[in-house]
Write an enzyme that holds these catalytic residues in place. Structure first.
Site, PDB file in Angstrom:
ATOM      1  N   HIS A  11       0.830  -1.202   0.000  1.00  0.00           N
ATOM      2  CA  HIS A  11       0.000   0.000   0.000  1.00  0.00           C
ATOM      3  C   HIS A  11       0.868   1.258   0.000  1.00  0.00           C
ATOM      4  CE1 HIS A  11       0.772   0.210   4.374  1.00  0.00           C
ATOM      5  NE2 HIS A  11       0.587  -1.080   4.349  1.00  0.00           N
ATOM      6  N   SER A  43     -10.309  16.916   4.938  1.00  0.00           N
ATOM      7  CA  SER A  43      -9.596  16.782   3.670  1.00  0.00           C
ATOM      8  C   SER A  43     -10.528  16.984   2.472  1.00  0.00           C
ATOM      9  CB  SER A  43      -8.925  15.411   3.588  1.00  0.00           C
ATOM     10  OG  SER A  43      -9.869  14.401   3.828  1.00  0.00           O
ATOM     11  N   GLY A  98       2.674   2.993  10.844  1.00  0.00           N
ATOM     12  CA  GLY A  98       1.238   3.248  10.729  1.00  0.00           C
ATOM     13  C   GLY A  98       0.520   3.345  12.057  1.00  0.00           C
ATOM     14  N   ASN A 154     -11.650  21.807   9.692  1.00  0.00           N
ATOM     15  CA  ASN A 154     -10.817  21.483   8.519  1.00  0.00           C
ATOM     16  C   ASN A 154     -10.845  19.991   8.249  1.00  0.00           C
ATOM     17  OD1 ASN A 154      -8.790  21.007   6.662  1.00  0.00           O
ATOM     18  ND2 ASN A 154      -7.120  21.738   7.971  1.00  0.00           N
ATOM     19  N   ARG A 212      -3.163  13.777   6.083  1.00  0.00           N
ATOM     20  CA  ARG A 212      -3.982  14.878   6.558  1.00  0.00           C
ATOM     21  C   ARG A 212      -3.970  16.081   5.619  1.00  0.00           C
ATOM     22  NH1 ARG A 212      -7.367  12.452   9.169  1.00  0.00           N
ATOM     23  NH2 ARG A 212      -6.677  11.403  11.033  1.00  0.00           N
ATOM     24  N   ALA A 213      -5.121  16.741   5.519  1.00  0.00           N
ATOM     25  CA  ALA A 213      -5.184  18.024   4.829  1.00  0.00           C
ATOM     26  C   ALA A 213      -4.880  19.103   5.860  1.00  0.00           C
ATOM     27  CB  ALA A 213      -6.567  18.235   4.244  1.00  0.00           C
ATOM     28  N   ASP A 259       3.370   3.905   5.478  1.00  0.00           N
ATOM     29  CA  ASP A 259       4.487   3.535   4.614  1.00  0.00           C
ATOM     30  C   ASP A 259       4.850   4.585   3.562  1.00  0.00           C
ATOM     31  OD1 ASP A 259       4.947   1.290   5.992  1.00  0.00           O
ATOM     32  OD2 ASP A 259       4.322  -0.127   4.443  1.00  0.00           O
TER      33      ASP A 259
HETATM   34 FE   LIG Z   1       5.699   0.200   7.652  1.00  0.00          FE
END
Ligand SMILES: [Fe+2]
Length: 557
Positions: free
Chosen positions: A12, A521, A300, A519, A409-410, A328
């Site tokens: 991913h 995204s 993560g 706020n 994040r936005a 990642d």
């Molecule tokens: Fe990782």
């Protein structure tokens, strides 16, 4: 020296960044350009964007650094787990491991597609241990000289959790807990059991947790205090696909999109509670081993902002830096710095104070789009002031400005903004744009100076990666960004870092007396955050947003 950092594992969040003489220039995740969320393919678009930004060709890159070991060690570890009974030996599992190994082996873990697409040149390839790459992405961007560095993720090659000691620009390995003794696995399994997507929707479990009550016993799945923790993998994964093995203890797995019961809320509470305790236990061990008061987090699991907030509030540490691209995608940042350690070298020590590492679009490019699509627009002399006016009038606003954020994040470049004072705003934004689950909170952006007035901690939180308690007397003032347990996941905005967004919040504060903006995204549910003006316009017109401030232009419905 010019290096490219790359995350490519076929699992991913493929990504790339470019670093010159130890200084990060640009970073972007493949998903933003390809529009495929969590895109795991070779990040050819992201790499090209890096080269374009730096105005270099691939042949000018001194070293291409992947944030993973070559395929062999990953596969060897998997085979060891099958042989020792630590992972179920099923034909499907072995087939999956073998298929992944063969695919990565044929591609030399990314070197083959790189050469094919960008030409071979004189490029050298480097494969950085996955957890080392995570650790570098936290320590080297923290600005700390001395720090305990903790990496917790789903899995690396063989790693699940690791502790490092950063000091004087070097990084020493302290200890590693091997996969599958993994907090990421623990959380992901219950995310799946609760009817969400594992390794993606953990946010939803975290948001649901405060609605639950204590009482669910997870002691057969995890001991969160076993120096530092122990995950009981066999109970957690059962023998087959699916989550039926939980049924005898916890009831049937929840079907996706079905009703949320009190039992589901209580399980979410217990999972979050166990994860927080286990993370705290790892942090305590890391602090004891390194004798440091500064903490760096990546991996993560470090996206668990609730747990991070508890670590901050515990008083155990003096300073914290959580790599905002903790998942990642962020290993690209760490891998690109690995050559700095060669020959007893030292890492750069420049604190990362913002997340604006992606592409940007000039006003003339934006206007070209507006003209092409025959969209009525107004040229603005003061985009921030106009935005503040619209927000104070209750409008839901798309806000597209400057360089795109790197990380999930936005932070005021690709954001949907709204008035946090309206208790109905959460539902309004959900109905108009996000279509999210009712229990997921929205986050506030504060003028940094105003944070202590509203929050009990996390006054310096530029990345929305720590939660803090909203002061009880302020909760009714900003109800749409205060979670049911009184917490919020703040972004503190500094004038020097993002003058335009700061000014928007400041102007909103002058109009309303509340220098806080809701706020979230800029994307629709299930889609990646918008990247180009075209993405922004398409999202704007296929949602219930009222207005869009895009560069120096206003588009209204
Ligand atoms: Fe990782």
């Amino acid at each position: 020296m010019l290096t490219l950092g790359i995350n490519y594992s076929q699992m991913h969040d493929s990504s790339a960044c470019i670093v010159r003489e130890g200084e990060l220039l640009f970073a972007v995740a493949e998903e933003r350009i390809s529009r495929l969320k969590h895109d795991a393919r070779f990040p050819q678009l992201a790499i090209q964007a890096c080269l374009d930004f730096a105005k270099v060709s691939a042949s000018q890159i001194d070293e291409v650094c992947f944030g993973w070991q070559p395929a062999g060690p990953v596969y060897r570890h998997d085979l060891k787990l099958y042989a020792t009974g630590q992972w179920p030996l099923s034909s499907m599992n072995v087939l999956n491991s073998s298929r992944h190994f063969l695919s990565m082996w044929h591609q030399q873990s990314g070197a083959v597609p790189f050469r094919r697409i960008f030409g071979s040149g004189k490029t050298r390839f480097r494969y950085v241990d996955h957890h080392l790459a995570h650790a570098l992405s936290a320590y080297a961007y923290s600005g700390f000289d001395d720090a305990a560095v903790v990496v917790m993720d789903g899995r690396g090659a063989w790693e699940a959790t690791s502790i490092w000691h950063g000091h004087a620009g070097r990084l020493d390995h302290v200890l590693t807990l091997d996969w599958p003794d993994s907090l990421g696995l623990f959380y992901a399994q219950f995310t799946g059991f609760l009817g969400f997507v594992p390794n993606s929707d953990e946010w939803k479990v975290m948001g649901l947790a405060p609605y639950g009550q204590p009482g669910i016993d997870l002691s057969s799945y995890i001991n969160p205090n076993d120096a530092p923790y122990r995950v009981f993998t066999r109970n957690l994964i059962g023998d087959s696909l699916g989550y039926g093995h939980f049924a005898s203890r916890l009831g049937p797995p929840r079907q996706a999109e079905s009703e949320i019961s009190d039992q589901h809320k209580n399980i979410a509470f217990a999972v979050q509670d166990a994860c927080e305790n286990a993370m705290m236990s790892v942090v305590k061990l890391a602090l004891a081993k390194t004798k440091s008061k500064n903490l760096c987090l990546a991996g993560g699991v470090a996206l668990n902002s609730k747990a991070n907030g508890k670590i901050v509030a515990s008083g155990l540490i003096e300073n914290i830096f959580v790599q905002p691209a903790a998942s990642d995608d962020g290993v690209a940042l760490g891998a690109a710095l690995a050559p700095c350690l060669d020959g007893n070298g030292r890492l750069p020590s420049k604190p990362m104070r913002h997340g604006y590492w992606g592409p940007s679009f000039e006003d003339n490019a934006i206007e070209k789009n507006l003209l092409t699509y025959k969209i009525r627009y107004t040229k603005l002399s003061d985009p921030a002031g106009t935005a503040a006016q619209l927000l104070s009038a209750g409008k839901i606003l798309g806000w597209f400005q400057g360089r795109m954020e790197f990380g999930p994040r936005a932070l005021g470049s690709r954001s949907i903004l709204a008035d946090p004072r309206d208790p109905e705003m959460n539902a309004k934004v959900n109905n108009a744009v996000k279509f999210r689950e009712w229990w997921r909170p929205f986050a506030p952006s504060f003028k940094k100076e105003a944070a202590p007035e509203y929050l009990e901690s996390a006054y310096d939180s530029p990345f929305m990666i720590l939660t803090a308690q909203v002061r009880p007397e302020k909760r009714a003032i900003i109800p749409s960004v205060t979670h049911v347990d009184g917490s919020a996941r703040p972004q503190t905005v500094e004038r020097e870092i993002n003058p335009l967004y700061y000014r928007l919040i400041d102007e909103f504060g002058k109009i309303t007396g509340v220098p806080v903006i809701m706020n979230t995204s800029f994307n629709l549910r299930g889609e990646a955050i918008v990247h180009t003006p075209t993405d922004a316009l398409r999202t704007f017109f296929s949602s219930g947003m009222d207005a869009l401030v895009i560069g120096g232009f206003l588009v209204e419905k």
